[in-house]
Design an enzyme around this catalytic site. Structure first.
Site, PDB file in Angstrom:
ATOM      1  N   GLN A 130       0.862  -1.191   0.000  1.00 36.47           N
ATOM      2  CA  GLN A 130       0.000   0.000   0.000  1.00 36.47           C
ATOM      3  C   GLN A 130       0.895   1.236   0.000  1.00 36.47           C
ATOM      4  OE1 GLN A 130      -2.312   0.090   3.564  1.00 36.47           O
ATOM      5  NE2 GLN A 130      -2.780   2.251   3.364  1.00 36.47           N
ATOM      6  N   SER A 133       1.752   6.716   2.278  1.00 38.79           N
ATOM      7  CA  SER A 133       2.508   7.707   3.063  1.00 38.79           C
ATOM      8  C   SER A 133       3.726   8.225   2.306  1.00 38.79           C
ATOM      9  CB  SER A 133       2.992   7.080   4.369  1.00 38.79           C
ATOM     10  OG  SER A 133       1.917   6.541   5.068  1.00 38.79           O
ATOM     11  N   GLU A 248      -8.283  -1.015   6.685  1.00 40.75           N
ATOM     12  CA  GLU A 248      -7.017  -1.141   7.404  1.00 40.75           C
ATOM     13  C   GLU A 248      -7.249  -1.173   8.914  1.00 40.75           C
ATOM     14  OE1 GLU A 248      -4.256   2.146   6.882  1.00 40.75           O
ATOM     15  OE2 GLU A 248      -2.589   0.749   7.130  1.00 40.75           O
TER      16      GLU A 248
HETATM   17  C1  FAD Z   1       4.902  -0.258  11.164  1.00 41.62           C
HETATM   18  C2  FAD Z   1       4.420   0.728  10.128  1.00 41.62           C
HETATM   19  C3  FAD Z   1       3.963   0.277   8.920  1.00 41.62           C
HETATM   20  C4  FAD Z   1       3.512   1.184   7.965  1.00 41.62           C
HETATM   21  N1  FAD Z   1       3.105   0.702   6.751  1.00 41.62           N
HETATM   22  C5  FAD Z   1       2.697   1.577   5.819  1.00 41.62           C
HETATM   23  C6  FAD Z   1       2.321   1.109   4.525  1.00 41.62           C
HETATM   24  O1  FAD Z   1       2.372  -0.088   4.222  1.00 41.62           O
HETATM   25  N2  FAD Z   1       1.933   2.011   3.600  1.00 41.62           N
HETATM   26  C7  FAD Z   1       1.866   3.336   3.873  1.00 41.62           C
HETATM   27  O2  FAD Z   1       1.468   4.099   3.006  1.00 41.62           O
HETATM   28  N3  FAD Z   1       2.236   3.828   5.081  1.00 41.62           N
HETATM   29  C8  FAD Z   1       2.649   2.971   6.056  1.00 41.62           C
HETATM   30  N4  FAD Z   1       3.044   3.446   7.277  1.00 41.62           N
HETATM   31  C9  FAD Z   1       3.058   4.883   7.519  1.00 41.62           C
HETATM   32  C10 FAD Z   1       1.950   5.363   8.434  1.00 41.62           C
HETATM   33  O3  FAD Z   1       0.708   5.365   7.782  1.00 41.62           O
HETATM   34  C11 FAD Z   1       2.340   6.777   8.898  1.00 41.62           C
HETATM   35  O4  FAD Z   1       3.546   6.667   9.631  1.00 41.62           O
HETATM   36  C12 FAD Z   1       1.273   7.384   9.749  1.00 41.62           C
HETATM   37  O5  FAD Z   1       0.154   7.730   8.977  1.00 41.62           O
HETATM   38  C13 FAD Z   1       1.774   8.641  10.501  1.00 41.62           C
HETATM   39  O6  FAD Z   1       2.355   9.541   9.623  1.00 41.62           O
HETATM   40  P1  FAD Z   1       3.800  10.171   9.892  1.00 41.62           P
HETATM   41  O7  FAD Z   1       4.744   9.054  10.220  1.00 41.62           O
HETATM   42  O8  FAD Z   1       4.113  11.052   8.739  1.00 41.62           O
HETATM   43  O9  FAD Z   1       3.660  11.043  11.205  1.00 41.62           O
HETATM   44  P2  FAD Z   1       2.972  12.484  11.323  1.00 41.62           P
HETATM   45  O10 FAD Z   1       1.648  12.466  10.647  1.00 41.62           O
HETATM   46  O11 FAD Z   1       3.954  13.509  10.882  1.00 41.62           O
HETATM   47  O12 FAD Z   1       2.747  12.590  12.870  1.00 41.62           O
HETATM   48  C14 FAD Z   1       3.772  12.992  13.799  1.00 41.62           C
HETATM   49  C15 FAD Z   1       3.155  13.113  15.169  1.00 41.62           C
HETATM   50  O13 FAD Z   1       2.147  14.157  15.157  1.00 41.62           O
HETATM   51  C16 FAD Z   1       0.897  13.651  15.621  1.00 41.62           C
HETATM   52  N5  FAD Z   1      -0.192  14.252  14.874  1.00 41.62           N
HETATM   53  C17 FAD Z   1      -0.286  14.405  13.522  1.00 41.62           C
HETATM   54  N6  FAD Z   1      -1.441  14.996  13.191  1.00 41.62           N
HETATM   55  C18 FAD Z   1      -2.113  15.219  14.358  1.00 41.62           C
HETATM   56  C19 FAD Z   1      -3.368  15.800  14.677  1.00 41.62           C
HETATM   57  N7  FAD Z   1      -4.172  16.267  13.713  1.00 41.62           N
HETATM   58  N8  FAD Z   1      -3.742  15.856  15.980  1.00 41.62           N
HETATM   59  C20 FAD Z   1      -2.926  15.365  16.971  1.00 41.62           C
HETATM   60  N9  FAD Z   1      -1.704  14.807  16.714  1.00 41.62           N
HETATM   61  C21 FAD Z   1      -1.308  14.747  15.438  1.00 41.62           C
HETATM   62  C22 FAD Z   1       0.956  12.153  15.347  1.00 41.62           C
HETATM   63  O14 FAD Z   1       0.086  11.436  16.195  1.00 41.62           O
HETATM   64  C23 FAD Z   1       2.433  11.850  15.635  1.00 41.62           C
HETATM   65  O15 FAD Z   1       2.625  11.668  17.017  1.00 41.62           O
HETATM   66  C24 FAD Z   1       3.505   2.561   8.245  1.00 41.62           C
HETATM   67  C25 FAD Z   1       3.970   3.026   9.476  1.00 41.62           C
HETATM   68  C26 FAD Z   1       4.445   2.132  10.401  1.00 41.62           C
HETATM   69  C27 FAD Z   1       4.956   2.653  11.699  1.00 41.62           C
END
Ligand code: FAD
Length: 406
Positions: A130, A133, A248
């Site tokens: 998928q 991100s 998901e």
């Molecule tokens: C084990 C794992 C597997 C994954 N697999 C996939 C995959 O197969 N495909 C894919 O596309 N993605 C995947 N991901 C990515 C995942 O979807 C993203 O990491 C996730 O959506 C968070 O985005 P970010 O890491 O950019 O953090 P950010 O969105 O930048 O968040 C950073 C921090 O800010 C907080 N935050 C952000 N927005 C808000 C809000 N509005 N209110 C309060 N707090 C907020 C978050 O909770 C977090 O603590 C995976 C991630 C992990 C850890």
């Protein structure tokens, strides 16, 4: 919910057990207490195991028969999941395909795409990933920047994805792109099926703190995707992505599944380890065990309640977010208490010499608390859509994504 099997369910369970026994020699098995996703099981073994299970009718149980599934009920699907866990069969290699990509193709794909992809997906002939991100779009997924530009019968894709689970073994992926930067951010997106072996696709594994590489960076340099591989209409990508995201949350924690190690293995561990701890540590460990078991059983039974609602025709809704949140918290408490129970032996376990299940689980729980919606984002969803609290202010929802700066 009634926890006993109905006569039909009991008969189905007996049939599943019989099938699993018949194919026992062809399936990969976990060691007792080993977690369901173990990096030490090889890709080839996992692909073979899924193929054997699919041919026995034990994969895609609740998928419609016309798409290669068994046309069964969600209850039957849950029974199969329980029996696979009981038999020590690891998580299916194509769990993202089955849980997220397949349902998206079923809901938004053309008849041709469904015929080409779904049976192969269930048999792990193709493994799926998928691709949503990006470095600057995770929780705020609609801010993504990977572009797809129409060129004749193709679209040309450029950009970068990150955290893409299984991309290093995947044959196909669902890819969310920006096709119209002049529309508001949610309105200018389009989804495609992408061939992960196509020219211009580069996959770079990322190494996690537990030592394994489950996910990847994926780069797209002038990758050509035929228009026939579009999922949904141009500009409808957000609607298509919501289908994926809803599935998901259910797949990760919303429909009765346990995240992390099963509570039974944990209770066994506690029975074995508690008597050997010195009295002071024992008191603290007992409290931690009690808290963890209560949380794990609470998450499990809440999951069963959601499963009952689904089996009675309900759709997965925002309460799946509560399921994922509770399941993650329970898994964290179980893993932490599991390590505490090791006492000084935790030092040796950390070197891989002893019982390292608890530390390895501890090392990937933070990832689970992020994947498929972070804890904080899930709390927002519960606040807004379950409790009816006022929504977060969103100033960029209606303005063009490009901000007129192109
Ligand atoms: C084990 C794992 C597997 C994954 N697999 C996939 C995959 O197969 N495909 C894919 O596309 N993605 C995947 N991901 C990515 C995942 O979807 C993203 O990491 C996730 O959506 C968070 O985005 P970010 O890491 O950019 O953090 P950010 O969105 O930048 O968040 C950073 C921090 O800010 C907080 N935050 C952000 N927005 C808000 C809000 N509005 N209110 C309060 N707090 C907020 C978050 O909770 C977090 O603590 C995976 C991630 C992990 C850890």
């Amino acid at each position: 919910m009634d926890f006993d099997d109905s006569p039909d369910e009991a008969a189905y369970r007996a049939r599943v057990r019989e099938l699993l026994e018949r194919h026992a020699s062809e399936l990969v098995r976990l060691r007792p207490g080993q977690e369901a996703v173990d990096p030490r099981t090889s890709e080839a073994e996992l692909r073979r195991t899924q193929r054997v299970l699919a041919d026995a009718g034990l994969v895609g149980v609740a998928w419609p028969a016309e798409f290669g599934g068994q046309g069964g009920t969600l209850m039957q699907q849950a029974i199969v999941s329980q029996e696979l866990a009981r038999a020590g069969v690891p998580a299916l290699i194509n769990h993202i395909g089955i849980g997220m990509c397949g349902p998206t193709v079923i809901a938004h794909g053309s008849q041709d795409q469904r015929e080409r992809y779904l049976t192969r997906l269930l048999r792990a002939d193709d493994v799926w990933c998928q691709l949503f991100s990006e470095p600057a779009s995770g929780s705020d997924l609609a801010a993504l920047r990977t572009t797809a530009v129409r060129d004749g019968d193709d679209w040309v894709v450029n950009g970068q994805k990150v955290w893409t689970t299984l991309a290093h073994v995947a044959d196909l992926g669902i890819l969310l792109t920006r096709t119209d930067p002049d529309r508001p951010k949610h309105a200018g997106l389009t989804m495609f099926v992408v061939d992960m072996h196509a020219p211009g696709v580069t996959v770079r594994p990322l190494r996690q703190m537990g030592g394994q590489s489950d996910f990847n960076e994926v780069f797209f340099d002038d990758v050509r995707i035929p228009d026939s591989e579009r999922l949904g209409e141009p500009g409808e990508g957000w609607r298509v992505a919501l289908t994926t995201l809803m599935n998901e949350r259910v797949a990760i924690g919303g429909a009765g599944g346990t995240i992390g190690l099963p509570v039974e293995a944990f209770v066994q561990h506690a029975r074995e380890r508690l008597p050997g701890l010195d009295p002071e540590r024992q008191v603290l460990a007992r409290q931690a065990v009690g808290r963890a078991v209560v949380a794990a059983l609470g998450a499990r039974y809440s999951g069963y309640r959601r499963l009952t609602a689904l089996s009675q025709g309900g759709l997965p809704g925002p309460e799946a977010s509560a399921g994922k949140l509770a399941g993650t918290e329970a898994a964290r408490l179980v893993a932490d208490a599991g390590v505490r129970l090791l006492g000084d032996d935790a030092v040796y376990a950390a070197t891989g010499e002893g019982d390292d299940r608890w530390q390895r689980t501890q090392s990937w729980i933070p990832g689970i608390a992020i994947a498929g919606g972070t804890d904080q984002v899930l709390r927002n969803i519960i606040g807004e859509r379950v409790l009816g609290l006022p929504p977060e202010p969103r100033s960029d929802k209606t303005v063009p994504f490009s901000g007129g700066r192109r």
